[in-house]
Design a protein around this motif. Structure first.
Motif, PDB file in Angstrom:
ATOM      1  N   LEU A 167     -15.409  14.512 -46.959  1.00  0.00           N
ATOM      2  CA  LEU A 167     -15.344  13.394 -47.899  1.00  0.00           C
ATOM      3  C   LEU A 167     -16.729  12.795 -48.121  1.00  0.00           C
ATOM      4  CD1 LEU A 167     -12.095  11.553 -46.749  1.00  0.00           C
ATOM      5  CD2 LEU A 167     -12.453  12.753 -48.919  1.00  0.00           C
ATOM      6  N   LEU A 168     -17.501  12.695 -47.037  1.00  0.00           N
ATOM      7  CA  LEU A 168     -18.879  12.229 -47.162  1.00  0.00           C
ATOM      8  C   LEU A 168     -19.698  13.217 -47.984  1.00  0.00           C
ATOM      9  CD1 LEU A 168     -21.189  10.292 -46.454  1.00  0.00           C
ATOM     10  CD2 LEU A 168     -21.453  11.523 -44.293  1.00  0.00           C
ATOM     11  N   TYR A 169     -19.451  14.510 -47.763  1.00  0.00           N
ATOM     12  CA  TYR A 169     -20.115  15.531 -48.580  1.00  0.00           C
ATOM     13  C   TYR A 169     -19.868  15.272 -50.068  1.00  0.00           C
ATOM     14  CZ  TYR A 169     -21.034  18.775 -44.655  1.00  0.00           C
ATOM     15  OH  TYR A 169     -21.499  19.375 -43.519  1.00  0.00           O
ATOM     16  N   GLN A 170     -18.627  14.889 -50.406  1.00  0.00           N
ATOM     17  CA  GLN A 170     -18.312  14.660 -51.808  1.00  0.00           C
ATOM     18  C   GLN A 170     -19.195  13.577 -52.410  1.00  0.00           C
ATOM     19  OE1 GLN A 170     -16.992  17.109 -53.023  1.00  0.00           O
ATOM     20  NE2 GLN A 170     -14.937  16.587 -53.693  1.00  0.00           N
ATOM     21  N   ILE A 171     -19.352  12.499 -51.671  1.00  0.00           N
ATOM     22  CA  ILE A 171     -20.210  11.413 -52.154  1.00  0.00           C
ATOM     23  C   ILE A 171     -21.639  11.904 -52.327  1.00  0.00           C
ATOM     24  CG2 ILE A 171     -21.159   9.142 -51.604  1.00  0.00           C
ATOM     25  CD1 ILE A 171     -18.543   8.608 -50.052  1.00  0.00           C
ATOM     26  N   LEU A 172     -22.133  12.632 -51.334  1.00  0.00           N
ATOM     27  CA  LEU A 172     -23.503  13.143 -51.394  1.00  0.00           C
ATOM     28  C   LEU A 172     -23.667  14.161 -52.518  1.00  0.00           C
ATOM     29  CD1 LEU A 172     -24.233  13.522 -47.570  1.00  0.00           C
ATOM     30  CD2 LEU A 172     -25.198  11.821 -49.130  1.00  0.00           C
ATOM     31  N   CYS A 173     -22.629  14.972 -52.752  1.00  0.00           N
ATOM     32  CA  CYS A 173     -22.704  15.951 -53.835  1.00  0.00           C
ATOM     33  C   CYS A 173     -22.775  15.270 -55.199  1.00  0.00           C
ATOM     34  CB  CYS A 173     -21.502  16.897 -53.785  1.00  0.00           C
ATOM     35  SG  CYS A 173     -21.603  18.146 -52.487  1.00  0.00           S
ATOM     36  N   ILE A 174     -22.030  14.199 -55.359  1.00  0.00           N
ATOM     37  CA  ILE A 174     -22.114  13.446 -56.614  1.00  0.00           C
ATOM     38  C   ILE A 174     -23.512  12.865 -56.781  1.00  0.00           C
ATOM     39  CG2 ILE A 174     -21.270  11.405 -57.842  1.00  0.00           C
ATOM     40  CD1 ILE A 174     -18.522  11.981 -56.501  1.00  0.00           C
ATOM     41  N   LEU A 175     -24.061  12.322 -55.690  1.00  0.00           N
ATOM     42  CA  LEU A 175     -25.427  11.795 -55.743  1.00  0.00           C
ATOM     43  C   LEU A 175     -26.428  12.914 -56.041  1.00  0.00           C
ATOM     44  CD1 LEU A 175     -25.379   9.367 -52.664  1.00  0.00           C
ATOM     45  CD2 LEU A 175     -25.291   8.758 -55.102  1.00  0.00           C
ATOM     46  N   GLY A 176     -26.185  14.098 -55.459  1.00  0.00           N
ATOM     47  CA  GLY A 176     -27.062  15.235 -55.719  1.00  0.00           C
ATOM     48  C   GLY A 176     -27.011  15.672 -57.166  1.00  0.00           C
ATOM     49  N   TRP A 177     -25.812  15.717 -57.734  1.00  0.00           N
ATOM     50  CA  TRP A 177     -25.638  16.082 -59.146  1.00  0.00           C
ATOM     51  C   TRP A 177     -26.423  15.129 -60.045  1.00  0.00           C
ATOM     52  CZ3 TRP A 177     -24.558  19.329 -62.798  1.00  0.00           C
ATOM     53  CH2 TRP A 177     -24.039  18.931 -64.023  1.00  0.00           C
TER      54      TRP A 177
END
Length: 202
Positions: A167-177
């Motif tokens: 779930l934390l990855y998801q937040i970071l992936c959105i920030l990465g995008w």
């Protein structure tokens, strides 16, 4: 209670993705350490496709490390770019083929209870990781899909701390995008990326 192995995977995984968002070259060695943790964890819980996936990550991380430093123009640092349509189509074909093959292997030769979902996540992750080594901005979209599926699978397997990590990855992936699209638009390195001769420039 979460195991020490899960906690270690949580910390190193979150730190690795955070460094990826910032295009920091040190994500690669930290990622290798994270892969070693998850090889043990996933083997113990019967997620055999994910065990193989971690081994692939270790190998491709070595390539990614080199690619970010020397895979750009004139053997310089690699810049963020978009994937070409033909390559995107090829990646989709790889996902479909790898999912079918891995699901068949897991069903026939292992006691996996989730062969199709485990295989789909594995195939998506393989493609996303390769896209990451080339700094194709769309890698984040593939990761977002893979992580979404992973959360449900990990909860089903009782790996609650690890599902929290995804779930934390998801937040970071959105920030990465968002961050990589901005870097692509600006055509320059993101702030804070330079780290002597070993840093990459976005």
């Amino acid at each position: 209670m979460p195991s020490l192995m899960e906690v270690s995977g949580f910390v190193t995984g979150a730190a690795c993705v955070g460094l990826l968002v910032r295009q920091n070259i040190w994500n690669w060695p930290l990622g290798i350490a994270n892969n070693l943790v998850f090889i043990v964890l996933f083997y113990r819980t019967g997620l055999y496709a994910d065990v193989g996936l971690q081994g692939f990550y270790i190998a491709i991380s070595v390539y990614g490390w080199w690619s970010w430093l020397h895979g750009g123009r004139d053997h310089g640092a690699l810049e963020v770019s978009r994937v070409r349509p033909a390559m995107a189509g090829l990646m989709a074909l790889v996902v479909a083929t790898a999912t079918g093959l891995l699901a068949w292997l897991l069903h026939r030769y292992t006691n996996s209870t989730v062969p199709v979902l485990d295989s789909l996540i594995t195939a998506l992750s393989l493609v996303a990781q390769f896209m990451m080594t080339r700094k194709w901005v769309e890698n984040w979209l593939v990761w977002i899909l893979a992580n979404f599926l992973s959360v449900g699978l990990l909860i089903y397997k009782g790996l609650y701390v690890t599902s929290g990590l995804y779930l934390l990855y998801q937040i970071l992936c959105i920030l990465g995008w968002v961050a990589w699209r901005r870097a692509l638009r600006d055509g320059q390195a993101m702030p804070g990326l330079q780290d002597g001769v070993t840093s990459s420039a976005g």
